[in-house]
Design an enzyme around this catalytic site. Structure first.
Site, mmCIF file in Angstrom:
data_model
loop_
_atom_site.group_PDB
_atom_site.id
_atom_site.type_symbol
_atom_site.label_atom_id
_atom_site.label_comp_id
_atom_site.label_asym_id
_atom_site.label_seq_id
_atom_site.Cartn_x
_atom_site.Cartn_y
_atom_site.Cartn_z
ATOM 1 N N ARG A 176 0.820 -1.216 0.000
ATOM 2 C CA ARG A 176 0.000 0.000 0.000
ATOM 3 C C ARG A 176 0.857 1.270 0.000
ATOM 4 O O ARG A 176 0.461 2.290 -0.545
ATOM 5 C CB ARG A 176 -0.937 0.010 1.212
ATOM 6 C CG ARG A 176 -1.918 -1.159 1.232
ATOM 7 C CD ARG A 176 -2.784 -1.101 2.467
ATOM 8 N NE ARG A 176 -3.613 -2.286 2.619
ATOM 9 C CZ ARG A 176 -4.438 -2.505 3.631
ATOM 10 N NH1 ARG A 176 -4.564 -1.592 4.589
ATOM 11 N NH2 ARG A 176 -5.137 -3.613 3.704
ATOM 12 N N CYS A 280 -1.156 0.339 16.012
ATOM 13 C CA CYS A 280 -1.379 -0.781 16.925
ATOM 14 C C CYS A 280 -1.261 -0.331 18.371
ATOM 15 O O CYS A 280 -1.673 -1.052 19.280
ATOM 16 C CB CYS A 280 -0.404 -1.921 16.634
ATOM 17 S SG CYS A 280 1.315 -1.521 17.003
#
Length: 497
Positions: A176, A280
């Site tokens: 990406r 995260c």
């Protein structure tokens, strides 16, 4: 059309006929394509690494450290270029992109001290005329499989220490946002790194499987979702590799009644919504203790969230930018609908957010849920977007149990002025990284990063001395220099007593 290729043998390399689009998250357009490599591309990179690694390992650690020093200086010199490149593919705002790179550089700074970190142990006189010493030697070839959300930091977490320890390293970044990892490899070469020591192979699952199966790759580091982390760990270990695989998260912020709520709200705004929640170590769950605390916190949170500015990634006034792809935007919005369907109270709805002039951009407005229950799937799973869920607790024990019982155990924070409560919480909570009045408790580079439960597979954490241990193997030598006297034959196991 800009094409991002592999970086093999010190330069760009084509390979593989498949391509994947690279989007501009600010307007939804395709800005380039990345080559999706094959097993043949990996095989070539491994052969180059095998040829280069022995000489690099034989280079004394102080000289390897000098290359890392040069690399650090070049990354700092090119910080603006790297941050804009990162921002253009990921969507995080420029200041956050610079933070991404800086946190990776801090691990490179730690790696600059590798001569000290690699020192072994020595015991003189362990037995009659016997000395024992240990040494740390590189694994050989290591590989890293990194996620889209930190395309600068996480690669440097991995290859900085691996290479400083004397390994060759092959990086498979996210398709990406693949450009920053290639640029880092170019800067490493410019810093004096030999060709073949840091290489980048582009790809998707086909490349991941090739890395996990290749017999000459001895260690693999991974960061991504928990399901894929488990897959990587199992397949890699089955192939005889050393594997560390970091997974997803659902980090909680426990707010005690004595907490400074103004500070809590300020911290929550950044921790829950910074980088559009694509971290995260984001803080997507807040757990106030007691009804009075919950109501007061909610009253302060609403105007703070409504005041957040969502903008294009180059807007210096924006608090956060778009998410990475249209598919990820749709996934986040599906979780918001899931929370509504499950009965949580949607206080602020970020769906349907449009930015004038960038209507096709991948934007999601800040979202707040209240009265979320632990039984709800939207609470149990990682959303990875700008969504904050409030799960109310009646007591300290109930608040402590929420992150401890959750399937993820990456990070957690407690906000309090009470030292005893903070100490008790840190000692008992079943989570790997704890913040006490610190909303995003990512440890400094010379400590170590890693979660518990489904947030981490493998028994060795990222960076710090744990990273040195992961990327090296220990050899222990027991030596005796004969003095001419004949000893008894060793028909029993030798002892030092």
């Amino acid at each position: 059309m800009r094409i991002v290729e592999h970086f093999i043998a010190g330069g760009p390399s084509s390979g593989g006929t498949r391509k994947s689009d690279i989007f501009d998250p600010n307007n939804g357009s395709v800005q380039g394509q990345v080559t999706l490599g094959t097993k043949a591309d990996l095989d070539r990179a491994v052969e180059i690494a095998k040829a280069a690694q022995p000489a690099w390992a034989a280079t004394n650690p102080q000289r390897r450290a000098r290359v890392m020093f040069n690399f650090k200086a070049l990354v700092e010199k090119n910080m603006d270029e790297l941050a804009h490149l990162l921002s253009s593919e990921h969507g995080k705002v420029i200041a956050d992109a610079k933070g991404d790179i800086q946190r990776g550089l801090e691990v490179v700074e730690f790696a600059c001290g590798i001569p000290h970190a690699l020192k072994g142990e020595y015991t003189q006189g362990a037995g009659p005329g016997i000395d024992v010493y240990s040494m740390r030697q590189p694994l050989g070839i290591g590989a890293g499989i990194t996620p889209f959300n930190f395309p600068g930091m996480i690669p440097m977490w991995m290859f900085g220490i691996a290479i400083a320890c004397g390994n060759a390293f092959i990086l498979k970044p996210s398709e990406r946002d693949p450009s920053v990892p290639v640029r880092l490899a170019e800067l490493f070469k410019e810093a004096g790194g030999p060709d073949g020591i840091l290489q980048v192979v582009q790809g998707d699952k086909e490349m991941v499987d090739a890395i996990l199966d290749h017999p000459d790759i001895k260690g693999v580091s991974f960061v991504g979702s928990s399901d894929i982390a488990h897959y990587v760990y199992k397949r890699g270990v089955d192939a005889g590799k050393r594997v560390q695989a970091m997974g997803g998260a659902k980090n909680h912020g426990i707010v005690m009644p004595d907490a400074d709520l103004d500070q809590v709200v300020n911290d929550l705004a950044g921790a829950a919504f910074g980088s559009a929640g694509e971290r995260c170590m984001a803080l997507p769950v807040v757990t106030p203790v007691g009804e009075k605390t919950a109501n007061a916190l909610r009253e302060k949170l609403i105007p703070a969230i409504e005041g957040l500015r969502v903008g294009v990634s180059t807007d210096p006034e924006a608090h956060y930018g778009p998410v990475v792809t249209a598919a990820h935007k749709a996934k986040i919005e599906s979780y918001i609908q899931m929370g509504v369907d499950e009965g949580a109270e949607l206080v602020i709805d970020g769906r349907g957010f449009k930015l004038q002039g960038h209507e096709e951009g991948f934007f999601v407005g800040p979202t707040l849920f209240d009265h979320v229950k632990p039984t709800m799937r939207s609470y149990q799973e990682e959303i990875f977007g700008p969504v904050l869920q409030m799960v109310r607790a009646e007591s300290f024990e109930e608040a402590l149990a929420l992150p401890s019982k959750h399937q993820y155990g990456n990070g957690v924070a407690i906000f309090t002025r009470n030292g005893h409560a903070a100490r008790e919480f840190a000692a008992r909570v079943e989570v790997g990284m704890i913040g006490i009045n610190v909303p995003i408790p990512v440890p400094v580079a010379y400590h170590t990063f890693g979660g518990w439960k489904r947030s981490g597979f493998g028994d060795t954490n990222q960076h710090g001395m744990e990273g040195v241990k992961f990327w090296t193997k220990v050899k222990t030598v027991t030596q005796r220099w004969p003095d001419g006297g004949a000893g008894d034959s060793a028909f029993i196991i030798p002892t030092m007593g």
